[in-house]
Design a protein around this motif. Sequence first.
Motif, PDB file in Angstrom:
ATOM      1  N   LEU A  26       0.837  -1.197   0.000  1.00 26.82           N
ATOM      2  CA  LEU A  26       0.000   0.000   0.000  1.00 26.82           C
ATOM      3  C   LEU A  26       0.872   1.247   0.000  1.00 26.82           C
ATOM      4  O   LEU A  26       1.809   1.363   0.797  1.00 26.82           O
ATOM      5  N   HIS A  27       0.525   2.176  -0.891  1.00 24.29           N
ATOM      6  CA  HIS A  27       1.255   3.440  -0.980  1.00 24.29           C
ATOM      7  C   HIS A  27       0.242   4.583  -0.967  1.00 24.29           C
ATOM      8  O   HIS A  27      -0.734   4.563  -1.725  1.00 24.29           O
ATOM      9  N   HIS A  28       0.475   5.555  -0.104  1.00 24.23           N
ATOM     10  CA  HIS A  28      -0.411   6.714  -0.015  1.00 24.23           C
ATOM     11  C   HIS A  28       0.152   7.831  -0.895  1.00 24.23           C
ATOM     12  O   HIS A  28       1.339   8.161  -0.819  1.00 24.23           O
ATOM     13  N   SER A  58      -0.842  11.678  -3.281  1.00 26.85           N
ATOM     14  CA  SER A  58      -1.693  12.861  -3.364  1.00 26.85           C
ATOM     15  C   SER A  58      -2.875  12.591  -4.283  1.00 26.85           C
ATOM     16  O   SER A  58      -2.831  11.668  -5.120  1.00 26.85           O
ATOM     17  N   HIS A 116      -2.842  10.124  -7.547  1.00 27.76           N
ATOM     18  CA  HIS A 116      -3.796   9.012  -7.567  1.00 27.76           C
ATOM     19  C   HIS A 116      -4.624   9.049  -8.846  1.00 27.76           C
ATOM     20  O   HIS A 116      -4.855   8.004  -9.491  1.00 27.76           O
ATOM     21  N   GLU A 140      -3.617   4.638  -2.387  1.00 24.84           N
ATOM     22  CA  GLU A 140      -4.726   5.322  -1.748  1.00 24.84           C
ATOM     23  C   GLU A 140      -4.374   6.792  -1.545  1.00 24.84           C
ATOM     24  O   GLU A 140      -3.196   7.133  -1.361  1.00 24.84           O
ATOM     25  N   VAL A 141      -5.400   7.630  -1.552  1.00 23.69           N
ATOM     26  CA  VAL A 141      -5.195   9.060  -1.330  1.00 23.69           C
ATOM     27  C   VAL A 141      -4.880   9.298   0.127  1.00 23.69           C
ATOM     28  O   VAL A 141      -5.578   8.802   1.010  1.00 23.69           O
ATOM     29  N   ARG A 142      -3.838  10.042   0.397  1.00 19.08           N
ATOM     30  CA  ARG A 142      -3.481  10.319   1.787  1.00 19.08           C
ATOM     31  C   ARG A 142      -4.240  11.526   2.313  1.00 19.08           C
ATOM     32  O   ARG A 142      -4.730  12.344   1.581  1.00 19.08           O
TER      33      ARG A 142
END
Length: 315
Positions: free
Chosen positions: A281-283, A285, A289, A313-315
């Motif tokens: 999983l990488h967060h 902007s 995204h 995923e959007v952080r």
Amino acid sequence: MAEWLYEAGIGEARAALVEDGDILQARIELDDTFPRLGAVLAARLIEITTKGREGRVRFEGGEAMLSPLPPGITQGAALTIEITREAVREAGRDKLPRATPAEGPTRAAPTLLERISAGPLPVRMCLPHQSDAFEAAGWSEVLEEAIGGDIAFPGGALRMIPTPAMTLFDVDGSGPLEPLAVAAAHAVAAAIVRHDIGGSIGVDFPTIAGKGPRQAVAEAIDAGLPQPFERTAVNGFGFLQIIRKRTRESLPELLRADPAGARARALLRAIERTPPPVPALHHVSPAVHAALAARAHWRDALARRTGADIRFEVR
């Protein structure tokens, strides 16, 4: 000895000409650039925009401006063209590619790898599991130069500003003006080559008095910038203009035209180089995204290369 570094990245190919640990030229070729410089295509003239001089042609996948027009050609005629300048993206409008009439069979444009391999310098293929030769030479710093426009040199700094009309360099620094201006001229010439800047280029040097000192600044440009190009003298206000052939977007134009896409490609490069196990999983902007969501083939390529099911995923 100078050598080219080359990577076949996700969404882009990248190359860096490195000598003594420094990047002299940085080049990025996007996978979706079409048509590319040097492509020979079958086309049809759909509009004569300037009688006897220029027209608009259509080919499979796009359009281009054609100049000069073949003698006697009429609207609707089929012909073969060669791309002489790739499309240039600008805020509010894009400039169509430019082309000239061509003869012979159609052919694809040479790729970035083919272009650097055709020269006299060796090419080193860089792979994700190897040590990062690009970063060791300052790749991220060069990209930051292109995006931010700030370029330091001994005794001063340049501010690089691409505009639709020209690329501008503003010189800032302290100390005696003549040495500052000469050092800035060397830095400007190196930046033009490093970032593949063509077209009209303006440089705002400090105002220096006297023909001799202004000539020294112009000679510094001549020493650092390979031909062909044209330039003016440094005028009394410290301004010099350079004209170079423009065949594609410069590196600053390419990165600034789609900053989210550029950040997404840089992220994919970093993930691809991460030793296993790669985080799942990488967060990111919202803009990055969206860029990744619109390009499923990038995510598929990352999965193939890493062997991991990676989510964003959007952080």
